[in-house]
Design a protein around this motif. Sequence first.
Motif, short mmCIF file in Angstrom:
data_model
loop_
_atom_site.label_atom_id
_atom_site.label_comp_id
_atom_site.label_asym_id
_atom_site.label_seq_id
_atom_site.Cartn_x
_atom_site.Cartn_y
_atom_site.Cartn_z
N THR A 114 -16.29 6.59 30.90
CA THR A 114 -15.72 5.66 30.33
C THR A 114 -15.45 4.44 30.97
O THR A 114 -14.95 3.72 30.55
CB THR A 114 -14.32 6.32 29.72
OG1 THR A 114 -13.46 6.90 30.87
CG2 THR A 114 -14.39 7.46 28.65
N LEU A 116 -13.08 3.91 33.02
CA LEU A 116 -11.55 3.62 33.27
C LEU A 116 -11.14 3.83 34.73
O LEU A 116 -11.85 4.87 35.34
CB LEU A 116 -10.78 4.06 32.20
CG LEU A 116 -10.95 3.89 30.75
CD1 LEU A 116 -10.18 4.65 29.75
CD2 LEU A 116 -10.55 2.38 30.38
N LYS A 117 -9.92 3.41 35.18
CA LYS A 117 -9.72 3.74 36.48
C LYS A 117 -8.77 4.80 36.53
O LYS A 117 -7.28 4.63 36.50
CB LYS A 117 -8.93 2.43 37.14
CG LYS A 117 -9.94 1.19 37.31
CD LYS A 117 -9.29 0.16 37.89
CE LYS A 117 -10.14 -0.99 38.44
NZ LYS A 117 -9.68 -2.17 38.97
N VAL A 118 -9.10 5.80 36.19
CA VAL A 118 -8.28 7.33 36.25
C VAL A 118 -9.34 8.21 37.15
O VAL A 118 -10.47 8.31 37.10
CB VAL A 118 -8.27 7.71 34.88
CG1 VAL A 118 -7.25 6.90 33.99
CG2 VAL A 118 -9.55 8.08 33.95
N GLY A 131 -3.75 8.14 36.68
CA GLY A 131 -4.33 6.78 36.81
C GLY A 131 -3.02 6.03 36.92
O GLY A 131 -1.99 6.34 36.81
N LYS A 133 -2.27 2.74 35.28
CA LYS A 133 -1.92 2.36 34.00
C LYS A 133 -1.62 3.37 32.80
O LYS A 133 -2.80 4.00 32.57
CB LYS A 133 -2.86 1.24 33.47
CG LYS A 133 -2.84 -0.04 34.47
CD LYS A 133 -3.62 -1.03 33.95
CE LYS A 133 -3.86 -2.22 34.76
NZ LYS A 133 -4.84 -3.08 34.64
N ASP A 135 -1.78 2.59 29.70
CA ASP A 135 -2.93 2.16 28.67
C ASP A 135 -4.17 2.89 28.98
O ASP A 135 -5.02 3.11 28.16
CB ASP A 135 -2.93 0.63 28.66
CG ASP A 135 -1.82 0.08 28.31
OD1 ASP A 135 -0.94 0.64 27.62
OD2 ASP A 135 -1.70 -1.20 28.33
N ASP A 136 -4.64 3.15 30.26
CA ASP A 136 -5.75 3.57 30.68
C ASP A 136 -5.79 5.11 30.34
O ASP A 136 -6.75 5.68 29.67
CB ASP A 136 -5.97 3.54 32.25
CG ASP A 136 -6.53 2.01 32.69
OD1 ASP A 136 -6.72 1.34 31.65
OD2 ASP A 136 -6.50 2.01 33.64
N ALA A 139 -6.20 5.54 26.65
CA ALA A 139 -7.42 5.44 26.17
C ALA A 139 -8.56 6.46 26.51
O ALA A 139 -9.46 6.72 25.47
CB ALA A 139 -8.10 4.27 26.85
#
Length: 160
Positions: A114, A116-118, A131, A133, A135-136, A139
């Motif tokens: 994905t 995303l920064k997780v 993560g 954020k 929001d991440d 998502a």
Amino acid sequence: MPSFDVVSEVNRHELTNALDQTRRELGNRFDFKGVDFGIEDNGDELILHAESDYQVRQLFEVLCQRAVKRGIDITAFTKEEPVASGKLVKMTVKVQNGIDSETAKKIVKHIKDTKLKVQAQIQGDKIRVSGKKRDDLQAVIASLRAASFGLPLQFENFRD
């Protein structure tokens, strides 16, 4: 750092209620009057037995209907073919609890794809996703709900 756990579990209390409702309904049905049938709960598997192949399949169908009404995802059930033993026909239904390592690796790969920064870590039979954020993380949850891994996923222990 915000995080949540991805798990695959069946609520045992709701499963017990679904089994009781199934027994009660089939006890009152005309086509099951005088029929020797039953459901044994052995933890990770259910053993359904009746006098004929058709009746065992009907028993499984009613169990699935009751489980859905109780909020249990029926993808957690893996049924095997009925086997005749003596005068009874038995069907084994495995109940999925926990995420096996192969599926966990697929889920982690999906999360990494994905972009995303997780971070996702496999911890036994669950996956911890963390993560910076919120929001991440949301998502990631939406992405996992959209994907199909062959087992029901729940998201719990969401922490800010």
